[in-house]
Design an enzyme around this catalytic site. Structure first.
Site, short mmCIF file in Angstrom:
data_model
loop_
_atom_site.label_atom_id
_atom_site.label_comp_id
_atom_site.label_asym_id
_atom_site.label_seq_id
_atom_site.Cartn_x
_atom_site.Cartn_y
_atom_site.Cartn_z
N SER A 185 0.76 -1.20 0.19
CA SER A 185 -0.05 0.02 0.03
C SER A 185 0.91 1.12 -0.05
CB SER A 185 -0.85 -0.15 1.32
OG SER A 185 -1.79 1.12 1.06
N ASP A 280 -10.13 -4.05 -4.90
CA ASP A 280 -9.39 -2.90 -3.91
C ASP A 280 -9.37 -1.74 -4.63
OD1 ASP A 280 -7.20 -1.28 -2.91
OD2 ASP A 280 -5.58 -2.75 -3.28
N HIS A 310 -8.07 -5.31 -0.27
CA HIS A 310 -6.67 -4.54 0.30
C HIS A 310 -6.24 -5.04 1.55
CE1 HIS A 310 -4.13 -0.97 -0.24
NE2 HIS A 310 -4.46 -0.75 1.18
#
Length: 341
Positions: A185, A280, A310
């Site tokens: 991320s 996501d 995610h």
């Protein structure tokens, strides 16, 4: 949660209804259970829909990491250290499963959390998993967080940590010729930015970059940000909250340190493994970055896991589907960082 996520897939499909399908994609059965439970307890947004303070969100992330990460995998070496940085000392943790005398590759790992939450503890399970199954030494970096330390503090710490790791790899017991970067991320963003910034200086370059569902475009606007804006653990409100705390007026249109996807030149970068999740909000920008890397002549492997969401890298303690995806990543790291004659 662990019991329900561990039920047979057929039973999970029967028990947890209604079926979830968005944009022609549906979650893996164990992820369906997780989404159902998150909605039930009202914790399907890391920032509480943008209502939590950074301190509250950080504490929630630490608690959730204990639940979804599972029991700690024992390793021969787990050591907290301190790295000198231009903005002050940087906390870090070394993980290694190597036997005495071996010199494994070293991965400088940057944790996710939107540059606002996350620390060495929230990503302890990921680093232990990678050290155990990828056969690499991991250096997890506790870079400065926003809003106390806004952009570009995290970038500066990330570059400093990489340069230090290259200089000290042999002293750590790793192979100085095989120092890679990786992250999930926001940490994937930092790994990509480190790869870009070090390309143009006189210092060492990463041997590889491993990007797990990276943030690459702070401007947003991709279709996946709209389609999966709510209900899949990372929400549009979360992204606005993260980017607002982190960027604080930075020009994300023109500064590649804030939006690496918008860099003018992406040639000459390290080989990349880019991993995205099918459900996501960040899926499309991660895949667009992989394509731009490929178009610029870099070696790129991209893998989309259609039934995952995610933060799946944190879920190895409860999700068989997440564990399988992480084992694929470990295989890619072993291949990408192998010693060639």
């Amino acid at each position: 949660m662990r019991f329900l996520c561990g039920l047979p897939p057929r039973l999970q499909r029967r028990l947890f209804r209604p079926r979830i399908e968005v944009g022609g994609v549906e979650p893996a059965p164990d992820i369906r259970v997780l989404l159902w439970l998150a909605r039930l307890v009202g914790e399907d947004s890391a920032s509480g829909g943008g209502t939590l303070t950074p301190q509250q969100a950080r504490e929630r992330a630490r608690v959730e990491a204990v639940v979804v990460g599972g029991p700690k995998r024992p390793l021969p070496r787990v050591e907290d250290i301190e790295i000198p940085g231009s903005g002050g000392p940087i906390g870090a943790r070394v993980y290694s499963a190597a036997q005495v005398g071996a010199a494994p590759a070293l991965i400088v790992f940057y944790h996710g959390g939107g540059w606002v939450i996350g620390d060495l503890e929230t990503h302890d399970s990921i680093c232990r998993f990678l050290a155990r199954y990828a056969g690499c030494m991991i250096l997890s970096v506790d870079y400065r967080l926003a809003p106390e330390h806004p952009f570009p503090a995290a970038v500066e710490d990330s570059v400093d940590a990489f340069r230090w790791a290259c200089a000290e790899a042999a002293a750590l017991g790793a192979d100085p010729g095989r120092v890679a970067v990786g992250g999930d991320s926001a940490g994937g963003d930092l790994a990509a930015v480190v790869s870009l910034l070090t390309r143009d200086d006189d210092g060492p370059k990463p041997a590889m970059q491993a990007l797990l569902y990276p943030v690459t475009d702070a401007i947003g606007g991709q279709e996946s940000r709209r389609v999966f804006a709510d209900g899949f653990l990372l929400t549009a409100a979360d992204m606005g909250w993260y980017e607002g705390h982190y960027l604080q007026g930075a020009n994300a249109d023109t500064d590649p340190r804030a939006s690496v996807l918008r860099a003018d030149d992406l040639s000459g970068l390290p080989p990349a493994y880019v991993c995205t999740a099918g459900m996501d909000p960040l899926r499309d920008e991660g895949e667009a970055y992989a394509q731009r890397l490929r178009d610029a002549g870099n070696r790129v492997a991209h893998r989309r896991h259609p039934g995952l969401v995610h933060t799946f890298a944190n879920m190895t303690g409860i999700s068989r589907t997440a564990r399988a995806a992480m084992h694929e990543l470990c295989g890619a790291l072993r291949m990408g960082l192998s010693i060639h004659p």
